[in-house]
Design a protein around this motif. Structure first.
Motif, PDB file in Angstrom:
ATOM      1  N   SER A 110       1.455  37.082  59.471  1.00 17.00           N
ATOM      2  CA  SER A 110       2.403  38.136  59.886  1.00 17.00           C
ATOM      3  C   SER A 110       2.955  37.864  61.274  1.00 17.00           C
ATOM      4  O   SER A 110       4.146  38.082  61.543  1.00 17.00           O
ATOM      5  N   LYS A 111       2.092  37.360  62.159  1.00 15.57           N
ATOM      6  CA  LYS A 111       2.533  37.034  63.526  1.00 15.57           C
ATOM      7  C   LYS A 111       3.526  35.885  63.517  1.00 15.57           C
ATOM      8  O   LYS A 111       4.500  35.882  64.286  1.00 15.57           O
ATOM      9  N   ILE A 112       3.305  34.902  62.648  1.00 15.98           N
ATOM     10  CA  ILE A 112       4.250  33.792  62.506  1.00 15.98           C
ATOM     11  C   ILE A 112       5.580  34.327  61.954  1.00 15.98           C
ATOM     12  O   ILE A 112       6.664  33.929  62.392  1.00 15.98           O
ATOM     13  N   GLY A 113       5.459  35.252  60.979  1.00 15.89           N
ATOM     14  CA  GLY A 113       6.651  35.878  60.414  1.00 15.89           C
ATOM     15  C   GLY A 113       7.451  36.616  61.473  1.00 15.89           C
ATOM     16  O   GLY A 113       8.685  36.577  61.467  1.00 15.89           O
ATOM     17  N   TYR A 114       6.747  37.285  62.391  1.00 11.64           N
ATOM     18  CA  TYR A 114       7.434  37.984  63.483  1.00 11.64           C
ATOM     19  C   TYR A 114       8.192  37.002  64.355  1.00 11.64           C
ATOM     20  O   TYR A 114       9.351  37.241  64.730  1.00 11.64           O
ATOM     21  N   PHE A 115       7.551  35.871  64.676  1.00 17.32           N
ATOM     22  CA  PHE A 115       8.194  34.864  65.522  1.00 17.32           C
ATOM     23  C   PHE A 115       9.488  34.370  64.882  1.00 17.32           C
ATOM     24  O   PHE A 115      10.513  34.216  65.552  1.00 17.32           O
ATOM     25  N   PHE A 152       5.011  51.248  62.538  1.00 17.45           N
ATOM     26  CA  PHE A 152       4.677  50.578  61.279  1.00 17.45           C
ATOM     27  C   PHE A 152       4.986  49.077  61.360  1.00 17.45           C
ATOM     28  O   PHE A 152       4.201  48.237  60.914  1.00 17.45           O
ATOM     29  N   LEU A 153       6.146  48.748  61.923  1.00 14.28           N
ATOM     30  CA  LEU A 153       6.534  47.347  62.056  1.00 14.28           C
ATOM     31  C   LEU A 153       5.569  46.588  62.960  1.00 14.28           C
ATOM     32  O   LEU A 153       5.130  45.472  62.644  1.00 14.28           O
ATOM     33  N   LYS A 154       5.236  47.210  64.076  1.00 15.08           N
ATOM     34  CA  LYS A 154       4.326  46.587  65.033  1.00 15.08           C
ATOM     35  C   LYS A 154       2.962  46.326  64.399  1.00 15.08           C
ATOM     36  O   LYS A 154       2.392  45.234  64.530  1.00 15.08           O
ATOM     37  N   ASN A 155       2.429  47.327  63.702  1.00 19.06           N
ATOM     38  CA  ASN A 155       1.128  47.181  63.052  1.00 19.06           C
ATOM     39  C   ASN A 155       1.159  46.116  61.956  1.00 19.06           C
ATOM     40  O   ASN A 155       0.201  45.347  61.776  1.00 19.06           O
ATOM     41  N   ALA A 156       2.276  46.090  61.213  1.00 22.60           N
ATOM     42  CA  ALA A 156       2.400  45.109  60.128  1.00 22.60           C
ATOM     43  C   ALA A 156       2.445  43.685  60.665  1.00 22.60           C
ATOM     44  O   ALA A 156       1.794  42.785  60.120  1.00 22.60           O
ATOM     45  N   TYR A 157       3.192  43.472  61.744  1.00 24.35           N
ATOM     46  CA  TYR A 157       3.305  42.129  62.305  1.00 24.35           C
ATOM     47  C   TYR A 157       2.020  41.663  62.996  1.00 24.35           C
ATOM     48  O   TYR A 157       1.798  40.466  63.169  1.00 24.35           O
ATOM     49  N   GLN A 158       1.168  42.607  63.394  1.00 21.98           N
ATOM     50  CA  GLN A 158      -0.084  42.253  64.057  1.00 21.98           C
ATOM     51  C   GLN A 158      -1.269  42.177  63.094  1.00 21.98           C
ATOM     52  O   GLN A 158      -2.388  41.907  63.506  1.00 21.98           O
ATOM     53  N   SER A 159      -1.002  42.388  61.813  1.00 23.42           N
ATOM     54  CA  SER A 159      -2.092  42.500  60.839  1.00 23.42           C
ATOM     55  C   SER A 159      -2.753  41.172  60.473  1.00 23.42           C
ATOM     56  O   SER A 159      -3.896  41.149  60.023  1.00 23.42           O
ATOM     57  N   SER A 160      -2.055  40.055  60.640  1.00 24.86           N
ATOM     58  CA  SER A 160      -2.635  38.752  60.291  1.00 24.86           C
ATOM     59  C   SER A 160      -1.890  37.649  61.021  1.00 24.86           C
ATOM     60  O   SER A 160      -0.812  37.860  61.586  1.00 24.86           O
ATOM     61  N   LEU A 161      -2.449  36.450  60.955  1.00 23.15           N
ATOM     62  CA  LEU A 161      -1.820  35.298  61.591  1.00 23.15           C
ATOM     63  C   LEU A 161      -0.478  34.987  60.942  1.00 23.15           C
ATOM     64  O   LEU A 161       0.512  34.696  61.633  1.00 23.15           O
TER      65      LEU A 161
END
Length: 334
Positions: free
Chosen positions: A262-267, A251-260
């Motif tokens: 989200s990807k910045i949020g992951y970083f 779920f975490l992986k999919n959420a972080y890959q869902s948008s740009l």
């Protein structure tokens, strides 16, 4: 002064075989310089990984062509594969040439061979598989995790006594709190076996710090240090916990890959995510113990890597250094 210890290793066990086991032994040898290893397995299939770990020197290698596969029936493994890497390692514990044995191989075969060769401690009817799970407050010991599908109240009381000693030695808890897994915390709930076990444990409250009934969702809260249950329920609880952990990561992986964004949020949150992953890393808790045998036998998860296998070895070392078997014998006699 550290006690000199000799541990037998099933090199061929597990999904990765020598790749994980030999590197795991090399890692463990740095952590535990007082430990020597006897490696049992196919020398030819192991040479590549031995060459990759040139600093590993405190070992002897005993060659055998036989090994037990994950789909081998326990009865066949016991009767027909008497020269398997698993059997030879357990024999080494029986002959007292080794202080303990670690394998990532077939669980059913490991239990069958260990019980046949080593026998159980006097006062213990059945061995139990004990493992460690993370909680909100630290860690908890859970047993049985699958060795005994059906149990009597006498079996469960014996598991409680063994789990109490295990928690003291491995987790360093002076007075472990013990809970009995049930379908509810109320005294009126549960089948006749758990109800009788409840009464039996109350009678030996001078030996155990008995909390009472707990439910499945209490296991990871950390209210108790030892969870006692039959192998049927324990294995389901373990596999459910593993499945939920995998679900959360997905779920975490999919959420972080869902948008740009989200990807910045992951970083930005990566350090916190890494701490979270480390906290619940199953490799840190690897090393289920076959409690109740006249010898130390540790079962590593078959799918683990070298880090996880190294932790399984560390569990064995801790039990040996703290004279687990003699402590159990004292507890049973009380």
């Amino acid at each position: 002064m550290l006690k000199n210890i000799v541990i037998a290793i099933d090199v061929m066990g597990g999904d990765l075989g020598p790749k994980a086991t030999i590197e795991g032994v090399a890692m463990a040898s740095k952590i535990h310089p007082n430990v020597k290893f006897k490696l049992f397995g196919d020398k030819k299939k192991s040479n590549i990984d031995l060459d990759k770990n040139p600093n590993l020197s405190n070992f002897e290698f005993f060659h055998t062509n036989e090994s037990i596969k994950s789909d081998d029936e326990p009865v066949n493994a016991l009767r027909k594969l008497k020269n398997s890497s698993m059997r030879l390692g357990i024999n080494c514990v029986k002959s007292m040439e080794c202080d303990g044995f670690v394998s990532a191989g077939n669980t059913g075969a490991l239990m069958a061979i260990s019980k046949f060769v080593l026998k159980t401690i006097k006062g213990i009817d059945r061995p139990a598989i004990a493992g460690i799970l993370p909680t909100m407050k630290g860690q908890t010991v859970v047993l049985d995790l699958g060795a005994n599908v059906d149990c009597t109240n006498e079996n469960l009381v014996q598991f409680a006594l063994m789990g109490d000693v295990f928690s003291k030695i491995v987790l360093g808890i002076k007075k472990p709190v013990l809970g009995l897994l049930n379908v509810g915390s109320e005294h009126i709930k549960g089948n006749s076996i758990v109800k009788q076990t409840f009464e039996d444990l109350k009678k030996i409250s001078s030996q155990l710090n008995f909390y009472g009934f707990i439910e499945g969702n209490d296991i990871n809260k950390g209210n108790v240090d030892v969870v006692v249950t039959d192998g049927f329920s324990g294995n389901i609880a373990l596999k459910t916990a593993e499945g939920v952990a995998e679900l959360i990561f997905t779920f975490l992986k999919n959420a972080y890959q869902s948008s740009l964004i989200s990807k910045i949020g992951y970083f930005l949150s990566k350090p916190a995510i890494n701490r979270f992953k480390t906290r619940i890393d199953p490799r840190k808790y690897n090393g289920a113990v076959l409690l109740g045998l006249n010898g130390i036998v540790v079962k590593s998860h078959g799918g683990t890597d070298a880090f996880g296998f190294c932790n399984a070895i560390s569990v064995a070392v801790s039990l040996i250094e703290n004279s687990y078997i003699s402590e159990i014998e004292k507890k049973i006699k009380i």
